[in-house]
Write a protein that holds these residues in place. Structure first.
Motif, PDB file in Angstrom:
ATOM      1  N   GLY A 218       0.893  -1.316  -0.070  1.00 30.57           N
ATOM      2  CA  GLY A 218      -0.063   0.081   0.086  1.00 30.57           C
ATOM      3  C   GLY A 218       0.883   1.221  -0.140  1.00 30.57           C
ATOM      4  O   GLY A 218       2.107   1.063  -0.068  1.00 30.57           O
ATOM      5  N   ALA A 219       0.198   2.466   0.187  1.00 28.99           N
ATOM      6  CA  ALA A 219       0.913   3.678   0.081  1.00 28.99           C
ATOM      7  C   ALA A 219       1.814   3.777   1.443  1.00 28.99           C
ATOM      8  O   ALA A 219       2.910   4.385   1.157  1.00 28.99           O
ATOM      9  CB  ALA A 219      -0.281   4.878   0.094  1.00 28.99           C
ATOM     10  N   GLY A 220       1.431   3.297   2.595  1.00 33.71           N
ATOM     11  CA  GLY A 220       2.389   3.488   3.497  1.00 33.71           C
ATOM     12  C   GLY A 220       3.647   2.635   3.439  1.00 33.71           C
ATOM     13  O   GLY A 220       4.789   3.375   3.708  1.00 33.71           O
ATOM     14  N   GLU A 221       3.323   1.471   2.788  1.00 33.87           N
ATOM     15  CA  GLU A 221       4.696   0.880   2.864  1.00 33.87           C
ATOM     16  C   GLU A 221       5.613   1.271   1.614  1.00 33.87           C
ATOM     17  O   GLU A 221       6.873   1.223   1.651  1.00 33.87           O
ATOM     18  CB  GLU A 221       4.338  -0.462   2.124  1.00 33.87           C
ATOM     19  CG  GLU A 221       3.652  -1.602   3.137  1.00 33.87           C
ATOM     20  CD  GLU A 221       2.139  -1.389   3.488  1.00 33.87           C
ATOM     21  OE1 GLU A 221       1.705  -0.479   2.537  1.00 33.87           O
ATOM     22  OE2 GLU A 221       1.715  -2.083   4.287  1.00 33.87           O
ATOM     23  N   VAL A 222       4.945   1.870   0.615  1.00 34.53           N
ATOM     24  CA  VAL A 222       5.803   2.579  -0.634  1.00 34.53           C
ATOM     25  C   VAL A 222       6.611   3.811   0.080  1.00 34.53           C
ATOM     26  O   VAL A 222       7.716   3.868  -0.103  1.00 34.53           O
ATOM     27  CB  VAL A 222       4.930   3.118  -1.533  1.00 34.53           C
ATOM     28  CG1 VAL A 222       5.793   3.823  -2.882  1.00 34.53           C
ATOM     29  CG2 VAL A 222       4.399   1.748  -2.443  1.00 34.53           C
ATOM     30  N   ARG A 223       5.836   4.633   0.908  1.00 37.98           N
ATOM     31  CA  ARG A 223       6.558   5.659   1.413  1.00 37.98           C
ATOM     32  C   ARG A 223       7.517   5.452   2.481  1.00 37.98           C
ATOM     33  O   ARG A 223       8.636   5.811   2.309  1.00 37.98           O
ATOM     34  CB  ARG A 223       5.463   6.630   2.367  1.00 37.98           C
ATOM     35  CG  ARG A 223       4.646   7.314   1.397  1.00 37.98           C
ATOM     36  CD  ARG A 223       4.158   8.474   2.227  1.00 37.98           C
ATOM     37  NE  ARG A 223       3.070   7.936   3.312  1.00 37.98           N
ATOM     38  CZ  ARG A 223       1.810   7.639   3.054  1.00 37.98           C
ATOM     39  NH1 ARG A 223       1.261   7.952   1.790  1.00 37.98           N
ATOM     40  NH2 ARG A 223       1.057   7.048   4.200  1.00 37.98           N
ATOM     41  N   GLU A 224       7.467   4.298   3.298  1.00 38.79           N
ATOM     42  CA  GLU A 224       8.480   3.940   4.130  1.00 38.79           C
ATOM     43  C   GLU A 224       9.592   3.301   3.519  1.00 38.79           C
ATOM     44  O   GLU A 224      10.813   3.604   3.531  1.00 38.79           O
ATOM     45  CB  GLU A 224       8.042   2.790   4.841  1.00 38.79           C
ATOM     46  CG  GLU A 224       8.880   2.103   5.869  1.00 38.79           C
ATOM     47  CD  GLU A 224       9.600   3.108   6.911  1.00 38.79           C
ATOM     48  OE1 GLU A 224      10.569   2.890   7.518  1.00 38.79           O
ATOM     49  OE2 GLU A 224       8.978   4.343   7.199  1.00 38.79           O
ATOM     50  N   LEU A 225       9.522   2.449   2.299  1.00 38.26           N
ATOM     51  CA  LEU A 225      10.303   2.088   1.400  1.00 38.26           C
ATOM     52  C   LEU A 225      11.288   2.921   0.688  1.00 38.26           C
ATOM     53  O   LEU A 225      12.501   3.011   0.763  1.00 38.26           O
ATOM     54  CB  LEU A 225       9.786   0.978   0.475  1.00 38.26           C
ATOM     55  CG  LEU A 225      10.828   0.246  -0.573  1.00 38.26           C
ATOM     56  CD1 LEU A 225      11.792  -0.563   0.295  1.00 38.26           C
ATOM     57  CD2 LEU A 225       9.924  -0.319  -1.659  1.00 38.26           C
ATOM     58  N   SER A 226      10.590   4.205   0.245  1.00 42.84           N
ATOM     59  CA  SER A 226      11.264   5.272  -0.112  1.00 42.84           C
ATOM     60  C   SER A 226      12.226   5.953   0.724  1.00 42.84           C
ATOM     61  O   SER A 226      13.284   6.256   0.128  1.00 42.84           O
ATOM     62  CB  SER A 226      10.388   6.275  -0.698  1.00 42.84           C
ATOM     63  OG  SER A 226       9.689   7.153   0.007  1.00 42.84           O
ATOM     64  N   TRP A 227      11.853   5.985   1.866  1.00 40.76           N
ATOM     65  CA  TRP A 227      12.876   6.571   2.987  1.00 40.76           C
ATOM     66  C   TRP A 227      14.030   5.533   3.127  1.00 40.76           C
ATOM     67  O   TRP A 227      15.183   6.198   2.971  1.00 40.76           O
ATOM     68  CB  TRP A 227      12.308   6.710   4.223  1.00 40.76           C
ATOM     69  CG  TRP A 227      11.400   8.139   4.185  1.00 40.76           C
ATOM     70  CD1 TRP A 227       9.924   8.272   4.011  1.00 40.76           C
ATOM     71  CD2 TRP A 227      11.789   9.395   4.332  1.00 40.76           C
ATOM     72  NE1 TRP A 227       9.719   9.689   4.083  1.00 40.76           N
ATOM     73  CE2 TRP A 227      10.906  10.453   4.319  1.00 40.76           C
ATOM     74  CE3 TRP A 227      13.205  10.098   4.594  1.00 40.76           C
ATOM     75  CZ2 TRP A 227      10.906  11.865   4.285  1.00 40.76           C
ATOM     76  CZ3 TRP A 227      13.155  11.302   4.671  1.00 40.76           C
ATOM     77  CH2 TRP A 227      12.084  12.255   4.521  1.00 40.76           C
TER      78      TRP A 227
END
Length: 470
Positions: A218-227
């Motif tokens: 989901g969006a949360g996982e993608v944001r965390e992965l980007s960091w």
């Protein structure tokens, strides 16, 4: 070897570097840009240019490139984005030149900048293109780790392997499927799932992580992965569901903080294609005049080599489903159609209506040479002049092929068939039937005048190589 045979992490030795090291790549690109700007700067002196422009050009140009993201790690060798970054740097530099002119009112300075900056941008793109194609740093592939559902991961791997020009190589996959299907024949390492993903990134020393569509991410996982990836100096790329859609048809619509991907429809209007029609007929007529001595010599050679007419006429389906007679130089003996029944089991396209085989015994000695050099296609210029074909377009279809292709086949009839096309410059008969159909549909959906020019420029090298011509 099974690509997705196991969902268990499998040990693998990591690579010792990331594409020669992103620092080395950036340094090589930076030096190339400095050389391009330096050449223009040195040339300004003898041409009577302002010394201030010549002195400031290299530094200002490199600063503008850096400001526009031209030296970001792991993205310096992507062709389309690279062009965009250099173009933005040109705009920024010109705005700066206008601002300086507004202050000092130096007309000669603005004139020299207006000439030097476009030349510098063009030379920069040429140097970068040379670095990508001819230097060890440019040829080193960028390694990507694919993350997501097995089926989507396989689709992406197949796309990347079909086009070696992307410079992207898959170092492994991390699957989110609890029980992934068994897909064989790819030989790509499988590294577990999302758990321990960052350990896998460090272990493989990949240049980028590509996340394919997956409901588990989901969006949360993608944001965390980007960091997390940013801290490691690794790119994060989101692969859309779409394939074979050119960037010019895509636009991002930011709605309530959500980036929506808008896909523009294909350019199928007859009005938009009027310039193409006129250009096709004029160029084909000119080529017929220039090549008429060669075509006459070929026709005489065919008649001397074997009995039968010099031209081969075949019924094909053109624009709007209207049949027309396709003209080619005859490359087979006259009894070729009768002997086809004896060879049908050797058809490389299976039991489909389109027949092709290597070392076809029905091909004459002269016909073999004509096919290797694509000279048998020259009479199709008459079809182009008559308006039944284009210089560039999808492959002319047999009536049986249209029936077999169904809706897709009918959509290909929305444009004229072409003498050359994407499949001809991408491997010709070496391609599978699926790849040929995919490339033809990609042309129909993504047509632009620039695409025609690109295919026409790629046609002579493809003819010289003769790859897939038999």
């Amino acid at each position: 070897m099974s690509l997705l045979a196991s969902h268990k992490t499998v040990p693998r030795a990591g690579r010792t570097h990331r594409s020669h090291g992103s620092g080395n790549v950036i340094l090589a690109v930076l030096m190339g840009d400095a050389v391009a700007a330096g050449i223009v700067s040195v040339a300004l002196g003898p041409l009577g240019g302002e010394w201030a422009v010549a002195a400031a050009l290299p530094g200002v140009w490199l600063l503008c490139l850096g400001t526009c993201g031209a030296y970001e790690p792991y993205r310096v060798r992507t062709g389309t984005e690279e062009f965009g970054r250099v173009w933005r740097a040109l705009g920024a530099a010109f705005v700066g030149a206008v601002a300086v002119w507004w202050v000092v009112q130096g007309d000669e300075m603005l004139r020299d900048a207006a000439v030097a900056l476009p030349v510098t941008a063009a030379l920069t793109l040429a140097v970068r293109s040379g670095e990508r194609h001819w230097t060890p740093v440019g040829r080193d592939p960028q390694w990507v780790l694919v993350v997501g559902a097995a089926r989507r991961a396989v689709e992406l791997i197949m796309v990347l392997r079909r086009s070696n020009a992307t410079g992207l190589r898959v170092v492994g996959v991390c699957l989110t499927d609890p029980t992934p299907p068994d897909v064989t024949g790819f030989g790509v390492q499988v590294y577990g799932g999302m758990d321990g993903l960052m350990d896998t990134v460090r272990r493989t020393r990949c240049d980028a992580v590509v996340v394919v569509p997956n409901p588990e991410i989901g969006a949360g996982e993608v944001r965390e992965l980007s960091w997390q990836l940013h801290r490691e100096g690794v790119a994060l790329v989101l692969a859309p569901v779409l394939a074979d859609v050119v960037p010019s048809r895509l636009a991002v619509w930011p709605v309530a903080g959500v980036p929506l991907l808008h896909v523009r429809g294909p350019t199928l209007s007859r009005v938009r294609r009027i310039p193409k029609e006129l250009t096709d007929r004029l160029l084909a007529a000119l080529l017929l005049v220039l090549l008429s001595p060669l075509m006459l010599a070929i026709a005489l050679t065919i008649r001397i080599d074997s009995s039968g007419p010099a031209l081969f006429c075949h019924r094909r389906i053109g624009l709007g489903g209207r049949p027309f007679t396709l003209l080619k130089f005859r490359t087979m003996y006259q009894d070729a159609e009768r002997r086809k029944a004896e060879l049908v089991s050797l058809n490389q396209y299976g039991d489909g209506p389109f027949f092709k085989m290597t070392d076809d015994p029905r091909v004459t000695r002269v016909g073999l040479v004509l096919r290797r050099c694509s000279l048998d296609e020259l009479p199709q210029l008459f079809n182009v002049v008559a308006g039944r074909m284009s210089l560039v377009g999808p492959r002319p279809l047999l009536a049986e092929e249209i029936v077999a292709l169904g809706v897709e086949g009918r959509r290909r009839l929305l444009v004229k068939p072409g003498l050359s096309g994407l499949w001809q410059v991408s491997g010709r008969s070496r391609l599978s039937a699926e790849d040929r159909a995919r490339l033809d549909m990609s042309y129909v959906e993504n047509w632009t005048p620039a695409l025609d020019v690109k295919i026409l420029l790629r046609t002579p090298p493809a003819v010289v190589r003769g790859s897939g011509a038999y």
